[in-house]
Design a protein around this motif. Sequence first.
Motif, PDB file in Angstrom:
ATOM      1  N   ILE A  19       0.835  -1.195   0.000  1.00  0.00           N
ATOM      2  CA  ILE A  19       0.000   0.000   0.000  1.00  0.00           C
ATOM      3  C   ILE A  19       0.871   1.247   0.000  1.00  0.00           C
ATOM      4  CG2 ILE A  19      -1.721   1.298   1.327  1.00  0.00           C
ATOM      5  CD1 ILE A  19      -2.517  -1.519   2.523  1.00  0.00           C
ATOM      6  N   VAL A  20       0.570   2.163  -0.922  1.00  0.00           N
ATOM      7  CA  VAL A  20       1.265   3.458  -0.992  1.00  0.00           C
ATOM      8  C   VAL A  20       0.183   4.543  -1.049  1.00  0.00           C
ATOM      9  CG1 VAL A  20       2.892   4.907  -2.242  1.00  0.00           C
ATOM     10  CG2 VAL A  20       3.203   2.412  -2.229  1.00  0.00           C
ATOM     11  N   ASN A  21       0.030   5.280   0.026  1.00  0.00           N
ATOM     12  CA  ASN A  21      -1.033   6.282   0.126  1.00  0.00           C
ATOM     13  C   ASN A  21      -0.533   7.666  -0.268  1.00  0.00           C
ATOM     14  OD1 ASN A  21      -3.121   4.575   1.196  1.00  0.00           O
ATOM     15  ND2 ASN A  21      -2.007   4.558   3.126  1.00  0.00           N
ATOM     16  N   ARG A  22      -1.129   8.242  -1.318  1.00  0.00           N
ATOM     17  CA  ARG A  22      -0.869   9.643  -1.661  1.00  0.00           C
ATOM     18  C   ARG A  22      -1.994  10.489  -1.073  1.00  0.00           C
ATOM     19  NH1 ARG A  22       1.445  12.303  -5.142  1.00  0.00           N
ATOM     20  NH2 ARG A  22       1.572  13.618  -3.304  1.00  0.00           N
ATOM     21  N   THR A  23      -2.152  10.357   0.241  1.00  0.00           N
ATOM     22  CA  THR A  23      -3.212  11.069   0.948  1.00  0.00           C
ATOM     23  C   THR A  23      -2.642  11.695   2.219  1.00  0.00           C
ATOM     24  OG1 THR A  23      -3.819   9.084   2.200  1.00  0.00           O
ATOM     25  CG2 THR A  23      -4.966   9.453   0.128  1.00  0.00           C
ATOM     26  N   THR A  33       3.181   9.332   3.759  1.00  0.00           N
ATOM     27  CA  THR A  33       3.624   9.312   2.366  1.00  0.00           C
ATOM     28  C   THR A  33       2.797  10.265   1.513  1.00  0.00           C
ATOM     29  OG1 THR A  33       2.225   7.351   1.987  1.00  0.00           O
ATOM     30  CG2 THR A  33       4.553   6.974   2.497  1.00  0.00           C
ATOM     31  N   TRP A  34       2.285  11.298   2.136  1.00  0.00           N
ATOM     32  CA  TRP A  34       1.529  12.317   1.404  1.00  0.00           C
ATOM     33  C   TRP A  34       2.437  13.070   0.436  1.00  0.00           C
ATOM     34  CZ3 TRP A  34      -2.048  14.403  -1.103  1.00  0.00           C
ATOM     35  CH2 TRP A  34      -2.296  15.779  -1.169  1.00  0.00           C
ATOM     36  N   ALA A  35       3.611  13.477   0.882  1.00  0.00           N
ATOM     37  CA  ALA A  35       4.561  14.157   0.006  1.00  0.00           C
ATOM     38  C   ALA A  35       5.060  13.172  -1.053  1.00  0.00           C
ATOM     39  CB  ALA A  35       5.731  14.703   0.814  1.00  0.00           C
ATOM     40  N   GLU A  36       5.186  13.640  -2.284  1.00  0.00           N
ATOM     41  CA  GLU A  36       5.534  12.723  -3.373  1.00  0.00           C
ATOM     42  C   GLU A  36       6.862  12.017  -3.141  1.00  0.00           C
ATOM     43  OE1 GLU A  36       6.739  12.942  -8.032  1.00  0.00           O
ATOM     44  OE2 GLU A  36       4.887  13.963  -7.464  1.00  0.00           O
ATOM     45  N   ASP A  37       7.863  12.726  -2.686  1.00  0.00           N
ATOM     46  CA  ASP A  37       9.157  12.086  -2.470  1.00  0.00           C
ATOM     47  C   ASP A  37       9.076  11.025  -1.374  1.00  0.00           C
ATOM     48  OD1 ASP A  37      10.344  13.517  -4.474  1.00  0.00           O
ATOM     49  OD2 ASP A  37      11.308  14.980  -3.150  1.00  0.00           O
ATOM     50  N   ARG A  38       8.272  11.283  -0.338  1.00  0.00           N
ATOM     51  CA  ARG A  38       8.112  10.283   0.714  1.00  0.00           C
ATOM     52  C   ARG A  38       7.373   9.058   0.167  1.00  0.00           C
ATOM     53  NH1 ARG A  38       8.490  11.926   5.986  1.00  0.00           N
ATOM     54  NH2 ARG A  38       8.395   9.674   6.398  1.00  0.00           N
ATOM     55  N   ALA A  39       6.405   9.291  -0.694  1.00  0.00           N
ATOM     56  CA  ALA A  39       5.694   8.171  -1.315  1.00  0.00           C
ATOM     57  C   ALA A  39       6.639   7.358  -2.193  1.00  0.00           C
ATOM     58  CB  ALA A  39       4.513   8.682  -2.138  1.00  0.00           C
ATOM     59  N   PHE A  40       7.519   8.046  -2.909  1.00  0.00           N
ATOM     60  CA  PHE A  40       8.473   7.333  -3.763  1.00  0.00           C
ATOM     61  C   PHE A  40       9.462   6.539  -2.915  1.00  0.00           C
ATOM     62  CE2 PHE A  40      12.059   6.846  -6.707  1.00  0.00           C
ATOM     63  CZ  PHE A  40      11.381   6.311  -7.795  1.00  0.00           C
ATOM     64  N   GLU A  41       9.861   7.084  -1.769  1.00  0.00           N
ATOM     65  CA  GLU A  41      10.725   6.336  -0.855  1.00  0.00           C
ATOM     66  C   GLU A  41      10.027   5.072  -0.360  1.00  0.00           C
ATOM     67  OE1 GLU A  41      11.706   9.106   2.207  1.00  0.00           O
ATOM     68  OE2 GLU A  41      12.990  10.332   0.898  1.00  0.00           O
ATOM     69  N   ARG A  42       8.736   5.173  -0.136  1.00  0.00           N
ATOM     70  CA  ARG A  42       7.946   3.998   0.259  1.00  0.00           C
ATOM     71  C   ARG A  42       7.971   2.952  -0.858  1.00  0.00           C
ATOM     72  NH1 ARG A  42       5.498   0.198   3.545  1.00  0.00           N
ATOM     73  NH2 ARG A  42       3.459  -0.391   2.734  1.00  0.00           N
ATOM     74  N   VAL A  43       7.819   3.384  -2.101  1.00  0.00           N
ATOM     75  CA  VAL A  43       7.900   2.452  -3.228  1.00  0.00           C
ATOM     76  C   VAL A  43       9.267   1.774  -3.249  1.00  0.00           C
ATOM     77  CG1 VAL A  43       7.902   2.234  -5.739  1.00  0.00           C
ATOM     78  CG2 VAL A  43       6.193   3.674  -4.622  1.00  0.00           C
ATOM     79  N   GLN A  44      10.315   2.544  -3.117  1.00  0.00           N
ATOM     80  CA  GLN A  44      11.665   1.976  -3.114  1.00  0.00           C
ATOM     81  C   GLN A  44      11.819   0.924  -2.018  1.00  0.00           C
ATOM     82  OE1 GLN A  44      13.617   5.877  -2.767  1.00  0.00           O
ATOM     83  NE2 GLN A  44      14.675   5.471  -4.708  1.00  0.00           N
ATOM     84  N   LEU A  45      11.299   1.231  -0.827  1.00  0.00           N
ATOM     85  CA  LEU A  45      11.423   0.312   0.295  1.00  0.00           C
ATOM     86  C   LEU A  45      10.694  -0.996   0.023  1.00  0.00           C
ATOM     87  CD1 LEU A  45      12.139  -0.432   3.225  1.00  0.00           C
ATOM     88  CD2 LEU A  45      10.035   0.751   3.932  1.00  0.00           C
TER      89      LEU A  45
END
Length: 286
Positions: A19-23, A33-45
């Motif tokens: 799950i990757v929440n852009r909310t 993971t609201w901030a785009e870069d934080r969401a992308f870091e979540r994807v990487q992880l």
Amino acid sequence: MLRLGRHVFTDDTTLMMAIVNRTPDSFYDRGATWAEDRAFERVQLVVEQGAEIVDIGGIKAAPGAEVDATEEKARVVDFVGRVREAYPSLVISVDTWRAEVGDAVCRAGADVLNDAWSGADPELVDVAATHDVALICTHTGGAVPRTRPYRVEYDDVVAAAIADTTAYAERALAAGVARESVVIDPAHDFGKNTFHSLELTRRLGEMVDTGWPVLVSLSNKDFVGETLDKPVGERLLGTLAATAVCATAGARIYRVHEVVETRQVVDMAWSIAGRRLPARAIRGLQ
């Protein structure tokens, strides 16, 4: 065979959908993971942890601030494109019920449309067919998107879930979605109370027996919290217990917050059930 967009999986594989929440207001991560870069870091992880799928969402399921289609697209479309460029072999799912959003994310590179609200927008099946992507068909008991259940009753919740998800699957086929790209999901908590979700977990094998691949989204759900009297953030063990039951029954896709822990539980359950060989088996043999 299971085909998710451009990606094909054999019937003996299980898949982790992270799950990757852009909310800014997710019930679980509270906007982490609201901030785009934080969401992308979540994807990487989660990719590093072995997730085969990421499920990107731009609106929390619960009631809250209104998010129209324009805002939802602003949250997810470009992000899907960024993830697709960085990870060509990753399956990208988008959690949306809107055909307009579905069309935009498919153009950006999405492989799966995860319709958590059970065909609330009837044109979503046409979008999936047009772009030749996979579709997740859920059961919500007719609930309106972003509403909580209130005194919902079923004669037999499992029978209702099977009837509704398979009917949705057949509508998808009629619209032109490939059979190998349709997945059904009982949608724990959605349009259900805790007793309903427990019943679905206990009898998940009946959904598996329909022949459609089954996805379960159990992670940190309210039915786990209510059963164990645990708040969000303390539901991992209960989630994994429910996961083991669903894995033993034969669920194929697991929508999760915790990838590593879920993978181990699923692999162990599938091995106990005789569907997966141990990673190694040398005890007593050498």
